[in-house]
Design an enzyme around this catalytic site. Structure first.
Site, mmCIF file in Angstrom:
data_model
loop_
_atom_site.group_PDB
_atom_site.id
_atom_site.type_symbol
_atom_site.label_atom_id
_atom_site.label_comp_id
_atom_site.label_asym_id
_atom_site.label_seq_id
_atom_site.Cartn_x
_atom_site.Cartn_y
_atom_site.Cartn_z
ATOM 1 N N GLY A 270 0.854 -1.232 -0.214
ATOM 2 C CA GLY A 270 -0.102 -0.048 0.050
ATOM 3 C C GLY A 270 0.714 1.368 0.006
ATOM 4 O O GLY A 270 0.595 2.135 -0.842
ATOM 5 N N ALA A 271 1.713 1.379 0.969
ATOM 6 C CA ALA A 271 2.644 2.662 0.999
ATOM 7 C C ALA A 271 3.914 2.205 1.841
ATOM 8 O O ALA A 271 3.775 1.097 2.476
ATOM 9 C CB ALA A 271 1.917 3.535 1.600
ATOM 10 N N MET A 272 4.795 3.337 2.220
ATOM 11 C CA MET A 272 5.856 2.708 2.963
ATOM 12 C C MET A 272 6.237 4.136 3.705
ATOM 13 O O MET A 272 6.380 5.166 3.083
ATOM 14 C CB MET A 272 7.186 2.414 1.776
ATOM 15 C CG MET A 272 8.270 2.194 2.652
ATOM 16 S SD MET A 272 8.020 0.681 3.771
ATOM 17 C CE MET A 272 9.343 1.222 5.085
ATOM 18 N N GLU A 273 6.837 3.901 5.001
ATOM 19 C CA GLU A 273 6.696 5.098 5.915
ATOM 20 C C GLU A 273 8.351 5.380 5.837
ATOM 21 O O GLU A 273 8.807 5.984 6.825
ATOM 22 C CB GLU A 273 6.488 4.732 7.254
ATOM 23 C CG GLU A 273 7.394 3.459 7.735
ATOM 24 C CD GLU A 273 6.867 2.124 7.810
ATOM 25 O OE1 GLU A 273 6.175 1.868 6.946
ATOM 26 O OE2 GLU A 273 7.227 1.191 8.495
ATOM 27 N N ASN A 274 8.944 5.521 5.004
ATOM 28 C CA ASN A 274 10.596 5.890 4.866
ATOM 29 C C ASN A 274 10.438 7.346 5.615
ATOM 30 O O ASN A 274 9.762 8.043 5.238
ATOM 31 C CB ASN A 274 10.796 6.075 3.401
ATOM 32 C CG ASN A 274 10.376 4.734 2.634
ATOM 33 O OD1 ASN A 274 11.016 3.788 3.122
ATOM 34 N ND2 ASN A 274 9.566 5.262 1.699
ATOM 35 N N GLU A 307 0.777 5.793 7.508
ATOM 36 C CA GLU A 307 2.240 5.802 7.371
ATOM 37 C C GLU A 307 2.834 7.140 8.192
ATOM 38 O O GLU A 307 4.015 7.102 8.680
ATOM 39 C CB GLU A 307 2.812 6.144 5.682
ATOM 40 C CG GLU A 307 2.131 5.155 4.769
ATOM 41 C CD GLU A 307 2.291 3.838 5.189
ATOM 42 O OE1 GLU A 307 3.534 3.691 5.699
ATOM 43 O OE2 GLU A 307 1.647 2.865 4.875
ATOM 44 N N HIS A 310 3.734 6.217 11.669
ATOM 45 C CA HIS A 310 4.846 5.160 11.844
ATOM 46 C C HIS A 310 5.784 6.172 12.276
ATOM 47 O O HIS A 310 7.221 5.678 12.700
ATOM 48 C CB HIS A 310 4.987 4.545 10.402
ATOM 49 C CG HIS A 310 4.664 3.149 10.185
ATOM 50 N ND1 HIS A 310 4.686 2.267 11.275
ATOM 51 C CD2 HIS A 310 4.160 2.501 9.204
ATOM 52 C CE1 HIS A 310 4.083 1.184 10.841
ATOM 53 N NE2 HIS A 310 3.690 1.248 9.660
HETATM 54 N N1 0A1 Z 1 5.619 -1.000 6.287
HETATM 55 C C1 0A1 Z 1 4.696 -0.805 5.001
HETATM 56 C C2 0A1 Z 1 4.388 -2.005 4.485
HETATM 57 C C3 0A1 Z 1 5.292 -2.345 3.491
HETATM 58 C C4 0A1 Z 1 5.979 -3.414 3.734
HETATM 59 C C5 0A1 Z 1 6.884 -3.888 2.573
HETATM 60 C C6 0A1 Z 1 6.924 -3.343 1.329
HETATM 61 O O1 0A1 Z 1 7.569 -3.793 0.465
HETATM 62 C C7 0A1 Z 1 7.326 -4.195 -0.745
HETATM 63 C C8 0A1 Z 1 6.008 -2.083 1.240
HETATM 64 C C9 0A1 Z 1 5.246 -1.754 2.337
HETATM 65 C C10 0A1 Z 1 3.210 -0.149 5.971
HETATM 66 O O2 0A1 Z 1 2.796 -0.871 6.929
HETATM 67 O O3 0A1 Z 1 2.823 0.447 5.270
HETATM 68 ZN ZN ZN Z 2 2.598 -0.089 8.507
#
Ligand code: 0A1
Ligand code: ZN
Length: 866
Positions: A270-274, A307, A310
């Protein structure tokens, strides 16, 4: 095809939680220099490394598909005898305790189809590092307990990549020869490498600002393709609301000068919390009434919040190892659920969340892939981004919040954030902070982290007229799950009330703690038998079985003052009728019709709540209630009940449908509720078989000024055969074929359709010119949706299984992560009749026989056969 005697590839190795060891070397600082180009990118890394503890082990830097072009230690080039590669990792023996280590590698982002590491998407270059993608970019100790300060220099062609973004704060930028330019970013907060990100591309910005509670100004940017700018307003609103909410509810403030979000079209999740640079699947950023449904709007709001949250639950306090994933994910889901509830309706949000939990997590927990929210082992961590880790994880936090109460829960989270800020923590650290901050013993409660499987609670209420007392007997059993044949009783908080049928009221809601295998609770001063309302608000993620009559359930569906319990009573009323009907029993359906009529004619109720409550349980949920799932019988019974409800209440449906038609579009909870009910009414009208049903749906399809009503009309038409069905599908296609996200809906609606030929239609759609395996959203829209269509996927011919298996095999060669996520539906074979089970197993075996199968799919398919 491989036969029994062909050599099989070595089984992927298993990583165990018990094997955790502190890192041998720390990496306090890293400087990265990227010379970006889609065909050939050069990455130069400078790491400061320090020995951690008294040992003589070499420095081991993970790598995946990397070839070191140059390795330097303290400025001197090492010759090839001074390092070696081991399973992709770079091993350098080092004598002293602190060094500077440099590496140089080359990447080809445009041919990275896994979408992990550095890849190209729609002309952009972007990264995805969680969980183990950073090792595809540079040699590094790719584990979340290595926290480093990052300094990142990006250089690229200025015309093609005018925008250069990375984590943290922008420091400097400038031009280079040959039409190139550069930018330097610095992130002052030490972070694990899974939070690293960069983006380069031709992007436009929706820029805004937020002033934090201590008065600092933060520059907000949502970066998208120029054309998409008008579709970013909702995401920006959600971001600002999230920032204010986290300050108000958790006392957590944002910590950098900038916060950027980038939308990309190709994304595995869905998305990523960088840190400071969230990267999103564009479906969770872009929304406008023409193309997004209300569910999409809510998805944008929820994922933007998730996100953002996070930043504290995940980034400032991160995870020690991947077994602790639920530490950040369960907690953050809990936080985003409560945020969304505060933005809209608590009752409706809770119903939606429980529906999702039951559909995805309960199924997972009762199948071959069941695992505790803190797993003991894995082969491929990407397979553990599951509904159990996320949604059950959130339920576990919710139970603690309930047991502690708002104030003590806040004391617990304050302690957790303060104590572990800047650290890589464990689930145990979180529970310990709850115990200390909240002053409560969570000893037995910890079993929720250890034991998989959904507990079953049997609740039996008996009344003794002599003593005027009531006895509630609660019995818990937790089914065996892989590797856990025997379970211990858990601590289960059950919010309970006893209703007096005469007055319609109760004496208050009590929190009963079920901690034994069997326990009795006695209540006094009851002249007659009360009606049991239990697991109110869905206080525990368990399956409750009661001895309540249909009359009791009808009473609660009309009178319970807990909205979730009211919804639940209605669902149970419907389930009983449907399961009875499937079993060939004589059942009284009139109670269901009467209960729906009562809901529809009660002007005090929120239309969104009504729409949720009057909807029949899904075919999959009905399957979960049966010892052996019979997809055809379930479909027939549900269809028949739907038709009867539609027909008996037809005038009411027409009336509701007319009254809920809005004049102008709004995204308020009230407007969303009206649309939900409008669509439910249309659905029942068409189900009634009214001759003008398809015409009414087609009119709604054509006249709607929003996607919520348009797609619902299309979905209703797609279930049957009519000239209107074909016309609406054509119109939809022609209108949206240039917009990938909206075209996904065209694929998805057809794959979800409860139509007898859906498997053939999906097969044809898989060959459509707009279908592609390279875009995960498109794959999920077609095959993901179809695998969730119980009646279609489990077609007795086995055609559905073959289609999905073919897709998994083809996709595995491009994108193993996304391929692996299609395996679990095939793994549920134990729940079906022998014929279906054999066909499902045969497909799993066919997948496993593929040469060169990924670790991702191997793990899911082999566990699914056990
Ligand atoms: N940490 C993100 C989830 C996520 C995990 C792996 C990914 O790579 C393919 C991408 C996103 C979340 O919880 O939104
Ligand atoms: Zn998450």
């Amino acid at each position: 095809m491989a036969d029994m005697h062909s050599p099989t590839a070595a089984a992927p190795s298993v990583i165990r939680r018990a094997d955790y060891r502190a890192p041998d070397w720390l990496i306090p600082d890293i400087a990265l220099d990227f010379d970006l180009d889609p065909a050939l990118t050069r990455v130069h890394a400078t790491l400061s490394v320090t020995r951690n503890g008294d040992h003589e082990r070499p420095l081991r830097l993970d790598g995946d598909g990397l070839i070191p072009l140059e390795v330097k230690v303290d400025g001197r080039i090492l010759d090839q005898q001074q390092w070696h590669l081991d399973a992709g990792a770079l091993i350098i023996p080092l004598s002293g305790d602190a060094h500077s280590v440099e590496t140089l590698v080359e990447l080809a982002p445009e041919s990275n189809s896994k979408l992990m590491g550095l890849y190209a998407s729609g002309g952009l270059l972007c990264t995805q590092c969680e969980a183990e993608g950073f090792r595809r970019i540079t040699f590094f100790s790719d584990r979340p307990d290595i926290l480093s300060r990052y300094s990142v220099r990006l250089a690229a062609d200025k015309a093609r990549f005018p925008i250069l973004l990375a984590n943290g704060d922008p420091i400097e930028q400038g031009d280079l020869d040959g039409g190139r330019h550069w930018a330097l970013w610095n992130d002052p907060f030490p972070k694990p490498c899974y939070l690293f990100a960069l983006v380069a591309g031709d992007l436009a910005c929706n820029a805004d600002r937020f002033v934090t509670m201590s008065g600092r100004e933060v520059a907000l940017g949502i970066w998208v393709k120029e054309n998409d700018l008008p579709r970013t307003a909702h995401a920006m609103e959600a971001l600002k609301n999230s920032m204010a909410w986290d300050e108000r509810v958790y006392g957590r403030e944002y910590d950098l000068d900038v916060f950027n979000i980038v939308a990309v079209a190709d994304f595995n999740f869905g998305a990523m919390e960088n840190k400071g640079l969230n990267i999103f699947n564009s479906r969770y950023i872009l929304a406008d009434p023409e193309t997004a449904t209300d569910i999409d709007y809510d998805g944008v709001e929820g994922v933007v919040a998730h996100e953002y949250f996070h930043n504290w639950s995940g980034n400032r306090v991160t995870c020690r190892d991947w077994f602790q994933l639920s530490l950040k994910e369960g907690f953050t889901v809990f936080r985003d659920q409560n945020f969304s509830a505060d933005m809209g309706s608590h009752a409706v949000k809770r119903i939606e969340d429980v529906r999702i939990l039951r559909a995805a997590q309960f199924q997972e927990d009762s199948g071959p892939l069941a695992h505790p929210i803190r797993p003991e082992s894995y082969m491929e961590i990407s397979n553990f981004y599951t509904s159990t880790i996320y949604n059950k994880g959130a339920e576990v936090i919710r139970m603690m919040a309930l047991m502690l109460g708002a104030e003590r829960f806040r004391a617990g989270t304050d302690l957790y954030f303060d104590r572990h800020d800047g650290q890589a923590a464990t689930c145990e650290d979180f529970v310990a902070a709850m115990e200390e901050g909240g002053g409560i013993d969570l000893g037995q409660f910890r079993l929720w982290y250890e034991q998989a499987g959904t507990p079953h609670v049997r609740a039996l209420l008996t009344h003794d007229p002599l003593t005027q007392s009531v006895e509630l007997t609660l019995e818990q059993t937790i089914p065996p799950t892989p590797g856990q044949p025997v379970k211990q009783p858990m601590a289960i908080p059950l919010r309970t009330a006893l209703f007096d049928p005469a007055t319609g009221g109760h004496r208050g809601d009590e929190l009963l703690m079920l901690t034994e295998a069997q326990q009795r609770f006695t209540f006094t001063d009851f002249a007659s038998t009360p009606i049991l309302s239990i697991n109110r608000g869905f206080s525990a993620p368990v399956i409750v079985e009661t001895n309540r009559s249909q009359a009791d359930l009808a009473f609660l569906s009309a009178r319970d003052d807990d909205p979730f319990a009211r919804y639940e009573a209605m669902q149970q009323l419907m389930v009983n009728v449907l399961v009875g009907r499937i079993a060939g029993q004589q059942v009284d359906e009139s109670a269901v019709v009467a209960a729906i009529r009562a809901m529809l004619t009660d002007p005090t109720l929120d239309p969104a709540f009504v729409a949720e409550t009057i909807r029949l349980p899904s075919e999959a949920y009905l399957g979960d209630q049966m010892p052996v799932v019979d997809p055809d019988a379930i479909h027939a019974a549900r269809d028949a009940l739907q038709a009867r409800i539609g027909a008996e209440l037809e005038p009411l449906w027409r009336d509701v449908h007319a009254k809920t038609k809005a004049n102008a579009f709004a995204i308020s909870p009230a407007a969303k509720g009206a649309r939900k009910l409008h669509n439910a009414a249309l659905h029942y009208l068409v189900a009634a078989g009214a001759p003008d049903g398809p015409a009414i749906a087609f009119t709604q399809f054509g006249e709607a000024d929003n996607m919520t009503e348009r797609q619902a009309a299309l979905g209703t038409l797609a279930n049957g055969d009519s000239a209107e069905r074909e016309a609406a599908l054509d119109i939809f296609y022609n209108r949206y074929c240039a917009d990938a996200l909206t075209l996904d809906k065209w694929f998805q609606t057809q794959a979800f359709a409860l139509h007898p030929d859906v498997a053939d239609q999906v097969e044809a759609l898989g060959r459509h010119k707009d279908f592609t395996l390279t875009n995960p959203n498109r794959v999920r829209a077609l095959y993901g949706a179809f695998a969730g269509n119980q009646w279609g996927f489990h077609h007795e011919s086995g055609k559905g299984y073959r289609l999905v298996a073919d897709c998994i095999i083809a996709l595995d060669k491009l994108n193993p992560q996304t391929a692996a996520r299609l395996v679990p539906p095939l793994g549920r074979w134990k729940r079906f009749d022998q014929g279906r089970a054999a066909m499902m197993r045969a497909e799993l075996q066919r997948i496993l026989a593929e040469p060169g199968l990924s670790k991702d799919v191997t793990e899911q398919a082999s566990k699914s056969l056990e």
